[in-house]
Write a protein that holds these residues in place. Structure first.
Motif, PDB file in Angstrom:
ATOM      1  N   ILE A 191      29.912  38.800  34.393  1.00  8.63           N
ATOM      2  CA  ILE A 191      29.408  39.890  35.239  1.00  8.63           C
ATOM      3  C   ILE A 191      29.066  39.378  36.626  1.00  8.63           C
ATOM      4  O   ILE A 191      29.499  39.935  37.650  1.00  8.63           O
ATOM      5  N   LEU A 192      28.266  38.301  36.687  1.00 12.56           N
ATOM      6  CA  LEU A 192      27.889  37.747  37.992  1.00 12.56           C
ATOM      7  C   LEU A 192      29.101  37.275  38.769  1.00 12.56           C
ATOM      8  O   LEU A 192      29.193  37.467  39.984  1.00 12.56           O
ATOM      9  N   HIS A 193      30.036  36.654  38.065  1.00 11.78           N
ATOM     10  CA  HIS A 193      31.176  36.070  38.771  1.00 11.78           C
ATOM     11  C   HIS A 193      32.065  37.146  39.394  1.00 11.78           C
ATOM     12  O   HIS A 193      32.538  36.993  40.524  1.00 11.78           O
ATOM     13  N   ILE A 194      32.296  38.226  38.661  1.00 13.65           N
ATOM     14  CA  ILE A 194      33.094  39.322  39.217  1.00 13.65           C
ATOM     15  C   ILE A 194      32.386  39.931  40.422  1.00 13.65           C
ATOM     16  O   ILE A 194      33.021  40.210  41.457  1.00 13.65           O
ATOM     17  N   CYS A 195      31.083  40.112  40.309  1.00 14.51           N
ATOM     18  CA  CYS A 195      30.319  40.670  41.439  1.00 14.51           C
ATOM     19  C   CYS A 195      30.312  39.717  42.630  1.00 14.51           C
ATOM     20  O   CYS A 195      30.358  40.154  43.794  1.00 14.51           O
ATOM     21  N   ARG A 196      30.295  38.428  42.371  1.00 20.19           N
ATOM     22  CA  ARG A 196      30.318  37.442  43.468  1.00 20.19           C
ATOM     23  C   ARG A 196      31.641  37.537  44.247  1.00 20.19           C
ATOM     24  O   ARG A 196      31.665  37.411  45.476  1.00 20.19           O
ATOM     25  N   ILE A 197      32.733  37.763  43.533  1.00 17.15           N
ATOM     26  CA  ILE A 197      34.043  37.806  44.178  1.00 17.15           C
ATOM     27  C   ILE A 197      34.338  39.177  44.781  1.00 17.15           C
ATOM     28  O   ILE A 197      34.787  39.290  45.926  1.00 17.15           O
TER      29      ILE A 197
END
Length: 448
Positions: free
Chosen positions: A24-30
């Motif tokens: 979740i965090l990684h998709i939002c970061r990108i």
């Protein structure tokens, strides 16, 4: 800012695990979505209620990356314990995505297919693959190149500490681990499986339509083969030849002439029988019975009736009319005329029928052909009685219906047709009747 909405289930690796972003965090970061919709099962909701860890981690990410998520929505399913059943999620996820699309008509929907249970992820992958919604399925690779360990003691999770230890916050070593899943490949695989089922069922029209939908994933050779099979099933011999031009394949065992056309019509009747299309099978008997009787008469009695006929064009269709004047010119013709005058009173000019040929065969064939004549009689009875009834009345043609009226099953009628074909002089070997199955095998092997 990018116009994205993220829909994500929450899984055991979220929000941070193994000193790295969870999916979740990684998709939002990108992708930096404007809105995030989180789906929480009973277990994940219990973790969220401990410390609001999912929302807090997203707030920390926004501060670090200097962007703004306008809304974080949590769909809480406190009653959801059975998290391994695909059916539980598919319909609900469809409805949720439908609502997201209606509420955010101008935004692209991201689907996290890395968080949650296998059933959750599979449901989202299938929804993405079927193409009902314009969605982008995102997979996030593990930072360890293998599966991350889940949080065995979620009650000991510390939002601030785990965030500080998150290596993805280091710009120098950060690596984008997101991958857009090629859903069309999955859809193509699904449709290929359906194509195989259609080919096995001899439904080449449906297989052709599916192939056209995914032609970018199908070898051009396969498209030509399926088109050839479709043309063959329609007795479109020129279309079949054109589809296989310059190809190494030819599935028709009889290559040229009237014999080819007769055999292909017969084997198409066999396919109707295999498909269970009994009404079409029965209605389709008449044209080929006429051809077979004519060939038997020519082969056994050495008489070609067409030489005593005028070829008449009726609305683009050529019909052979038997002529008294032509029959009178030869001794053979006079004998034919005498038989027909005796059978029908006074023979008149006009098209001849299967009944006409039966009368001539009965009188002109040798004694050794009596068994063939008996077979022809049985088929003639089917053609005259059952076929005509099926063709002109609204009836349900079933095996019981056929057997009640003929004393034979549909497969027995097909065997009669095969038997007469051999005796008509057409060179048909036993294996020729399997040529459609052989063709199907070649098409399916090329699909692989």
């Amino acid at each position: 800012m990018n116009d994205y909405v993220l829909f994500s289930c929450v899984g055991g690796h979220d929000p941070v695990a193994s000193y790295a972003d969870g999916a979740i965090l990684h998709i939002c970061r990108i992708y930096k979505p404007q809105k995030v919709v989180l789906y929480l099962s009973k277990e994940m909701l219990e973790r969220q209620n401990m410390d609001d860890r999912y929302r807090k981690s997203l707030v920390l990410l926004q501060q670090h990356e200097n962007f703004n998520i306008e809304e974080i929505q949590c769909i809480e399913r406190a009653e959801l314990v059975n998290v391994q059943s695909f059916d539980v999620f598919y319909d609900e996820f469809e409805q949720i995505i439908d609502d997201i699309q209606k509420q955010n008509p101008n935004k692209k929907i991201l689907l996290n297919v890395s968080s949650g249970t296998p059933a959750m992820k599979s449901a989202l992958e299938i929804i993405a693959a079927l193409g009902k919604y314009h969605v982008i399925p995102i997979q996030v690779k593990s930072p360890n190149e293998k599966e991350n360990p889940k949080q065995d003691k979620p009650q000991e999770y510390d939002v601030e500490l785990f965030w500080e230890m998150n290596n993805d916050n280091n710009a120098e070593t950060f690596k984008d681990r997101t991958v857009v899943v090629k859903s069309n490949n999955l859809l193509a695989r699904i449709k290929k499986e359906i194509m195989i089922k259609m080919i096995d069922a001899y439904n080449y029209k449906a297989a052709k339509e599916i192939a056209d939908d995914i032609k970018e994933y199908i070898d051009g050779n396969v498209l030509d083969l399926i088109h050839a099979a479709y043309c063959r099933s329609q007795i479109d011999l020129s279309g079949y030849d054109k589809a296989l031009k310059n190809k190494k394949y030819d599935f028709m065992p009889i290559k040229t002439g009237d014999e080819r056309e007769i055999f292909e019509y017969l084997i198409s009747l066999q396919i109707k029988l295999k498909q269970g299309n009994l009404a079409d099978f029965i209605r389709g008997i008449t044209p080929v019975v006429m051809d077979l009787f004519e060939s038997c008469f020519k082969n056994k009695c050495n008489i070609d009736l067409k030489k005593y006929c005028d070829k008449v064009n009726k609305k683009g269709v050529f019909v052979y009319h038997l002529k008294r004047s032509l029959l009178s010119n030869t001794e053979e013709g006079q004998k034919i005329k005498q038989i027909l005058d005796s059978a029908y009173g006074s023979m008149k000019d006009g098209p001849y029928t299967s009944n006409t040929i039966m009368k001539l065969f009965e009188n002109l064939s040798s004694a050794e052909d009596s068994k063939l004549f008996h077979t022809m009689e049985k088929l003639h009875d089917v053609e005259q009685n059952v076929r005509n009834f099926a063709a002109h009345e609204i009836v349900s043609v079933t095996e019981e219906w056929i057997e009640k009226r003929t004393g034979m099953k549909a497969k027995d009628i097909m065997e009669l047709l095969k038997s007469i074909t051999v005796q008509s002089g057409i060179n048909v070997k036993k294996e020729y009747w399997n040529s459609y199955d052989n063709m199907n095998t070649v098409i399916k092997n090329n699909m692989k």
